[in-house]
Design a protein around this motif. Structure first.
Motif, PDB file in Angstrom:
ATOM      1  N   TRP A   1       0.850  -1.193   0.000  1.00  0.00           N
ATOM      2  CA  TRP A   1       0.000   0.000   0.000  1.00  0.00           C
ATOM      3  C   TRP A   1       0.881   1.237   0.000  1.00  0.00           C
ATOM      4  CZ3 TRP A   1      -5.220  -0.104  -0.571  1.00  0.00           C
ATOM      5  CH2 TRP A   1      -5.803  -1.367  -0.500  1.00  0.00           C
ATOM      6  N   HIS A   2       0.649   2.122  -0.973  1.00  0.00           N
ATOM      7  CA  HIS A   2       1.470   3.324  -1.166  1.00  0.00           C
ATOM      8  C   HIS A   2       0.592   4.570  -1.131  1.00  0.00           C
ATOM      9  CE1 HIS A   2       5.019   1.043  -2.535  1.00  0.00           C
ATOM     10  NE2 HIS A   2       4.107   0.195  -2.984  1.00  0.00           N
ATOM     11  N   TRP A   3       1.196   5.671  -0.671  1.00  0.00           N
ATOM     12  CA  TRP A   3       0.492   6.951  -0.678  1.00  0.00           C
ATOM     13  C   TRP A   3       0.251   7.406  -2.097  1.00  0.00           C
ATOM     14  CZ3 TRP A   3      -1.702   7.745   3.606  1.00  0.00           C
ATOM     15  CH2 TRP A   3      -1.102   7.414   4.805  1.00  0.00           C
ATOM     16  N   CYS A   4      -0.861   8.063  -2.312  1.00  0.00           N
ATOM     17  CA  CYS A   4      -1.212   8.606  -3.624  1.00  0.00           C
ATOM     18  C   CYS A   4      -0.785  10.067  -3.770  1.00  0.00           C
ATOM     19  CB  CYS A   4      -2.729   8.506  -3.843  1.00  0.00           C
ATOM     20  SG  CYS A   4      -3.368   6.842  -3.782  1.00  0.00           S
ATOM     21  N   PHE A   5      -0.008  10.586  -2.838  1.00  0.00           N
ATOM     22  CA  PHE A   5       0.403  11.981  -2.866  1.00  0.00           C
ATOM     23  C   PHE A   5       1.483  12.211  -3.906  1.00  0.00           C
ATOM     24  CE2 PHE A   5      -0.466  11.445   1.873  1.00  0.00           C
ATOM     25  CZ  PHE A   5      -1.796  11.781   1.732  1.00  0.00           C
ATOM     26  N   ASP A   6       1.556  13.426  -4.395  1.00  0.00           N
ATOM     27  CA  ASP A   6       2.605  13.837  -5.309  1.00  0.00           C
ATOM     28  C   ASP A   6       3.859  14.117  -4.481  1.00  0.00           C
ATOM     29  OD1 ASP A   6       4.332  15.069  -7.062  1.00  0.00           O
ATOM     30  OD2 ASP A   6       2.966  16.681  -7.612  1.00  0.00           O
ATOM     31  N   PRO A   7       4.917  13.319  -4.644  1.00  0.00           N
ATOM     32  CA  PRO A   7       6.113  13.532  -3.833  1.00  0.00           C
ATOM     33  C   PRO A   7       6.817  14.850  -4.148  1.00  0.00           C
ATOM     34  CG  PRO A   7       6.520  11.872  -5.504  1.00  0.00           C
ATOM     35  CD  PRO A   7       5.047  12.191  -5.555  1.00  0.00           C
ATOM     36  N   ASP A   8       6.467  15.483  -5.258  1.00  0.00           N
ATOM     37  CA  ASP A   8       7.104  16.733  -5.655  1.00  0.00           C
ATOM     38  C   ASP A   8       6.156  17.920  -5.507  1.00  0.00           C
ATOM     39  OD1 ASP A   8       9.492  17.947  -6.544  1.00  0.00           O
ATOM     40  OD2 ASP A   8       8.648  18.147  -8.563  1.00  0.00           O
ATOM     41  N   ALA A   9       5.095  17.755  -4.710  1.00  0.00           N
ATOM     42  CA  ALA A   9       4.063  18.786  -4.603  1.00  0.00           C
ATOM     43  C   ALA A   9       4.606  20.132  -4.135  1.00  0.00           C
ATOM     44  CB  ALA A   9       2.947  18.325  -3.671  1.00  0.00           C
TER      45      ALA A   9
END
Length: 169
Positions: free
Chosen positions: A79-87
């Motif tokens: 399970w991985h976060w759906c966030f943009d790591p470069d936000a």
């Protein structure tokens, strides 16, 4: 940023939630370590690690749980976060610019909605925003709300947005 562009005139109004005129950052996130995450063995494990950014108290645990569980996706058995790591680097006004210049140049009416205990919009940011905002800009402060307005005061947030969407007289 779009509000200050020629396309900004297409909007009847923009409501800015918990943001305002702030000076450029000296460190515009270039020195941060890249964001990495190897994932979690289960949805529950990942959801338990969910945190607000910036960190703040939230009395509506059921909303945090809802967001956490929908912010994870299964990929390769983990399970991985759906966030943009470069936000931090990729959204909105570049952190090296002064957002007050963008606010002052808006091509459409603006309204600002702030939390009275927001860590991102302290009094000096509110004052700077009021000083540069175009004439007719409205300012609403939500009581007992931090940066995450919709989590802190969901009904108050909806009521404030509805009031701001009412036609101006």
């Amino acid at each position: 940023q779009v509000a200050a562009s020629p396309d900004g005139a297409r909007f009847e109004r923009l409501i800015v939630a918990d943001n305002g005129a702030r000076p450029p950052r000296e460190d515009a996130f270039e020195n941060r370590k890249p964001w990495t995450n190897q994932g979690y063995a289960s949805l529950d494990e990942g959801a338990a690690r969910f945190r607000l950014r910036p960190e703040q108290r939230c009395d509506n645990d059921y909303l945090l749980a809802f967001i956490a569980r929908r912010s994870l996706a299964q990929r390769d058995g983990r399970w991985h976060w759906c966030f943009d790591p470069d936000a931090d680097r990729s959204r909105g006004v570049p952190f090296t610019a002064h957002s007050g210049e963008v606010i002052a140049a808006a091509q459409c009416p603006l309204d600002f909605l702030w939390g009275d205990r927001s860590s991102l919009v302290p009094g000096e940011v509110m004052a700077a925003t009021r000083a540069v905002a175009p004439r007719g800009t409205r300012f609403v402060t939500l009581p007992d709300a931090g940066h995450h307005l919709m989590l802190d005061q969901p009904l108050g947030f909806v009521a404030a947005v509805r009031a701001l969407l009412e036609p101006r007289v």
